[in-house]
Design a protein around this motif. Sequence first.
Motif, PDB file in Angstrom:
ATOM      1  N   HIS A   1      32.794  42.836  57.181  1.00  0.00           N
ATOM      2  CA  HIS A   1      34.088  43.176  56.603  1.00  0.00           C
ATOM      3  C   HIS A   1      34.101  44.479  55.816  1.00  0.00           C
ATOM      4  O   HIS A   1      35.158  44.977  55.478  1.00  0.00           O
ATOM      5  CB  HIS A   1      34.593  42.042  55.709  1.00  0.00           C
ATOM      6  CG  HIS A   1      33.708  41.756  54.547  1.00  0.00           C
ATOM      7  ND1 HIS A   1      32.675  40.872  54.612  1.00  0.00           N
ATOM      8  CD2 HIS A   1      33.683  42.263  53.294  1.00  0.00           C
ATOM      9  CE1 HIS A   1      32.048  40.832  53.452  1.00  0.00           C
ATOM     10  NE2 HIS A   1      32.640  41.666  52.623  1.00  0.00           N
ATOM     11  N   ALA A   2      32.923  45.041  55.488  1.00  0.00           N
ATOM     12  CA  ALA A   2      32.905  46.206  54.598  1.00  0.00           C
ATOM     13  C   ALA A   2      31.865  47.237  55.017  1.00  0.00           C
ATOM     14  O   ALA A   2      30.928  46.943  55.759  1.00  0.00           O
ATOM     15  CB  ALA A   2      32.640  45.767  53.168  1.00  0.00           C
ATOM     16  N   GLU A   3      32.066  48.455  54.504  1.00  0.00           N
ATOM     17  CA  GLU A   3      31.103  49.534  54.705  1.00  0.00           C
ATOM     18  C   GLU A   3      30.969  50.324  53.419  1.00  0.00           C
ATOM     19  O   GLU A   3      31.840  50.275  52.550  1.00  0.00           O
ATOM     20  CB  GLU A   3      31.527  50.441  55.868  1.00  0.00           C
ATOM     21  CG  GLU A   3      32.895  51.046  55.724  1.00  0.00           C
ATOM     22  CD  GLU A   3      33.383  51.722  56.993  1.00  0.00           C
ATOM     23  OE1 GLU A   3      32.802  51.502  58.082  1.00  0.00           O
ATOM     24  OE2 GLU A   3      34.351  52.484  56.899  1.00  0.00           O
ATOM     25  N   ARG A   4      29.857  51.031  53.309  1.00  0.00           N
ATOM     26  CA  ARG A   4      29.528  51.770  52.095  1.00  0.00           C
ATOM     27  C   ARG A   4      29.293  53.228  52.457  1.00  0.00           C
ATOM     28  O   ARG A   4      28.639  53.526  53.453  1.00  0.00           O
ATOM     29  CB  ARG A   4      28.296  51.164  51.437  1.00  0.00           C
ATOM     30  CG  ARG A   4      28.534  49.715  51.006  1.00  0.00           C
ATOM     31  CD  ARG A   4      27.225  49.014  50.639  1.00  0.00           C
ATOM     32  NE  ARG A   4      27.449  47.604  50.387  1.00  0.00           N
ATOM     33  CZ  ARG A   4      27.660  47.065  49.199  1.00  0.00           C
ATOM     34  NH1 ARG A   4      27.691  47.818  48.127  1.00  0.00           N
ATOM     35  NH2 ARG A   4      27.842  45.771  49.068  1.00  0.00           N
TER      36      ARG A   4
ATOM     37  N   ILE B   1      35.988  35.119  43.154  1.00  0.00           N
ATOM     38  CA  ILE B   1      36.223  36.296  44.007  1.00  0.00           C
ATOM     39  C   ILE B   1      36.528  35.871  45.435  1.00  0.00           C
ATOM     40  O   ILE B   1      37.447  36.387  46.064  1.00  0.00           O
ATOM     41  CB  ILE B   1      35.009  37.255  43.958  1.00  0.00           C
ATOM     42  CG1 ILE B   1      34.853  37.844  42.556  1.00  0.00           C
ATOM     43  CG2 ILE B   1      35.120  38.350  45.012  1.00  0.00           C
ATOM     44  CD1 ILE B   1      36.065  38.628  42.061  1.00  0.00           C
ATOM     45  N   TYR B   2      35.768  34.901  45.968  1.00  0.00           N
ATOM     46  CA  TYR B   2      36.027  34.430  47.334  1.00  0.00           C
ATOM     47  C   TYR B   2      37.394  33.760  47.453  1.00  0.00           C
ATOM     48  O   TYR B   2      38.045  33.858  48.491  1.00  0.00           O
ATOM     49  CB  TYR B   2      34.923  33.479  47.798  1.00  0.00           C
ATOM     50  CG  TYR B   2      33.576  34.153  47.972  1.00  0.00           C
ATOM     51  CD1 TYR B   2      33.472  35.459  48.450  1.00  0.00           C
ATOM     52  CD2 TYR B   2      32.410  33.488  47.646  1.00  0.00           C
ATOM     53  CE1 TYR B   2      32.246  36.081  48.611  1.00  0.00           C
ATOM     54  CE2 TYR B   2      31.169  34.106  47.797  1.00  0.00           C
ATOM     55  CZ  TYR B   2      31.103  35.391  48.277  1.00  0.00           C
ATOM     56  OH  TYR B   2      29.879  35.991  48.424  1.00  0.00           O
ATOM     57  N   ALA B   3      37.860  33.105  46.404  1.00  0.00           N
ATOM     58  CA  ALA B   3      39.206  32.522  46.420  1.00  0.00           C
ATOM     59  C   ALA B   3      40.271  33.612  46.419  1.00  0.00           C
ATOM     60  O   ALA B   3      41.313  33.481  47.069  1.00  0.00           O
ATOM     61  CB  ALA B   3      39.388  31.590  45.215  1.00  0.00           C
ATOM     62  N   GLU B   4      39.994  34.691  45.700  1.00  0.00           N
ATOM     63  CA  GLU B   4      40.949  35.798  45.623  1.00  0.00           C
ATOM     64  C   GLU B   4      40.939  36.649  46.893  1.00  0.00           C
ATOM     65  O   GLU B   4      41.974  37.161  47.312  1.00  0.00           O
ATOM     66  CB  GLU B   4      40.572  36.678  44.421  1.00  0.00           C
ATOM     67  CG  GLU B   4      41.601  37.698  44.027  1.00  0.00           C
ATOM     68  CD  GLU B   4      41.244  38.423  42.731  1.00  0.00           C
ATOM     69  OE1 GLU B   4      41.764  39.529  42.558  1.00  0.00           O
ATOM     70  OE2 GLU B   4      40.469  37.898  41.909  1.00  0.00           O
ATOM     71  N   PHE B   5      39.757  36.788  47.512  1.00  0.00           N
ATOM     72  CA  PHE B   5      39.590  37.607  48.722  1.00  0.00           C
ATOM     73  C   PHE B   5      38.869  36.773  49.801  1.00  0.00           C
ATOM     74  O   PHE B   5      37.684  36.960  50.045  1.00  0.00           O
ATOM     75  CB  PHE B   5      38.772  38.873  48.429  1.00  0.00           C
ATOM     76  CG  PHE B   5      39.369  39.769  47.400  1.00  0.00           C
ATOM     77  CD1 PHE B   5      40.381  40.662  47.739  1.00  0.00           C
ATOM     78  CD2 PHE B   5      38.930  39.733  46.075  1.00  0.00           C
ATOM     79  CE1 PHE B   5      40.946  41.496  46.791  1.00  0.00           C
ATOM     80  CE2 PHE B   5      39.483  40.559  45.116  1.00  0.00           C
ATOM     81  CZ  PHE B   5      40.485  41.431  45.470  1.00  0.00           C
ATOM     82  N   PRO B   6      39.580  35.845  50.448  1.00  0.00           N
ATOM     83  CA  PRO B   6      38.914  34.947  51.402  1.00  0.00           C
ATOM     84  C   PRO B   6      38.285  35.669  52.596  1.00  0.00           C
ATOM     85  O   PRO B   6      37.340  35.141  53.197  1.00  0.00           O
ATOM     86  CB  PRO B   6      40.038  34.006  51.853  1.00  0.00           C
ATOM     87  CG  PRO B   6      41.311  34.609  51.394  1.00  0.00           C
ATOM     88  CD  PRO B   6      40.998  35.560  50.288  1.00  0.00           C
ATOM     89  N   ASP B   7      38.726  36.876  52.912  1.00  0.00           N
ATOM     90  CA  ASP B   7      38.168  37.614  54.048  1.00  0.00           C
ATOM     91  C   ASP B   7      36.728  38.063  53.816  1.00  0.00           C
ATOM     92  O   ASP B   7      36.023  38.392  54.769  1.00  0.00           O
ATOM     93  CB  ASP B   7      39.018  38.844  54.378  1.00  0.00           C
ATOM     94  CG  ASP B   7      40.381  38.475  54.929  1.00  0.00           C
ATOM     95  OD1 ASP B   7      40.566  37.311  55.353  1.00  0.00           O
ATOM     96  OD2 ASP B   7      41.266  39.341  54.930  1.00  0.00           O
ATOM     97  N   ILE B   8      36.267  38.095  52.562  1.00  0.00           N
ATOM     98  CA  ILE B   8      34.900  38.540  52.306  1.00  0.00           C
ATOM     99  C   ILE B   8      33.932  37.374  52.143  1.00  0.00           C
ATOM    100  O   ILE B   8      32.729  37.592  52.069  1.00  0.00           O
ATOM    101  CB  ILE B   8      34.799  39.471  51.085  1.00  0.00           C
ATOM    102  CG1 ILE B   8      35.088  38.737  49.772  1.00  0.00           C
ATOM    103  CG2 ILE B   8      35.690  40.679  51.243  1.00  0.00           C
ATOM    104  CD1 ILE B   8      34.733  39.532  48.537  1.00  0.00           C
ATOM    105  N   ALA B   9      34.447  36.162  52.096  1.00  0.00           N
ATOM    106  CA  ALA B   9      33.571  34.995  51.959  1.00  0.00           C
ATOM    107  C   ALA B   9      32.683  34.918  53.202  1.00  0.00           C
ATOM    108  O   ALA B   9      33.157  35.072  54.321  1.00  0.00           O
ATOM    109  CB  ALA B   9      34.386  33.724  51.782  1.00  0.00           C
ATOM    110  N   GLY B  10      31.433  34.736  52.981  1.00  0.00           N
ATOM    111  CA  GLY B  10      30.564  34.790  54.135  1.00  0.00           C
ATOM    112  C   GLY B  10      29.595  33.740  54.247  1.00  0.00           C
ATOM    113  O   GLY B  10      28.867  33.451  55.031  1.00  0.00           O
TER     114      GLY B  10
END
Length: 142
Positions: free
Chosen positions: A68-71, A133-142
């Motif tokens: 879901h992310a990049e740095r 954080i996972y509740a606020e941003f469910p797309d990043i829960a892994g």
Amino acid sequence: MPDAQSLPGCCLCGAVRFTAQPKHDAMDVCHCISCRRWSGGAWMTVECEPDMAIEEDGALGIYGSSGHAERGFCKTCGTSLFWRMRDGSLLTVAAQAFDDPARFRFASEIFIDHKPPNYSFANPTQKKTSAEIYAEFPDIAG
């Protein structure tokens, strides 16, 4: 030249210069293991509008750190510069990479339950656990 709302910054060697528009005047800190390993400490970051401008992107490296992310980082000096969602919905920029990092107040710490016990910040901050954080941003829960 940046407009009145955009702020300039760069990496350690100056090979990557950028302008970014912070969404607010707050600096947040992430204690997750990925951010700690990537930044060499707690990741001090400022949430910015997604349209960050890079002056010279030849020295800019991108590392896909998750699905879901990049740095973003400087390929010359190694400075950690930003973390962003691949879909463009969220961009955080290294607070200390801005030319004037003192303008940001220290507001919150996330993944506080991942923080190792060998350091603490004296500032009073809002603290959120990984579950929050996972509740606020469910797309990043892994």
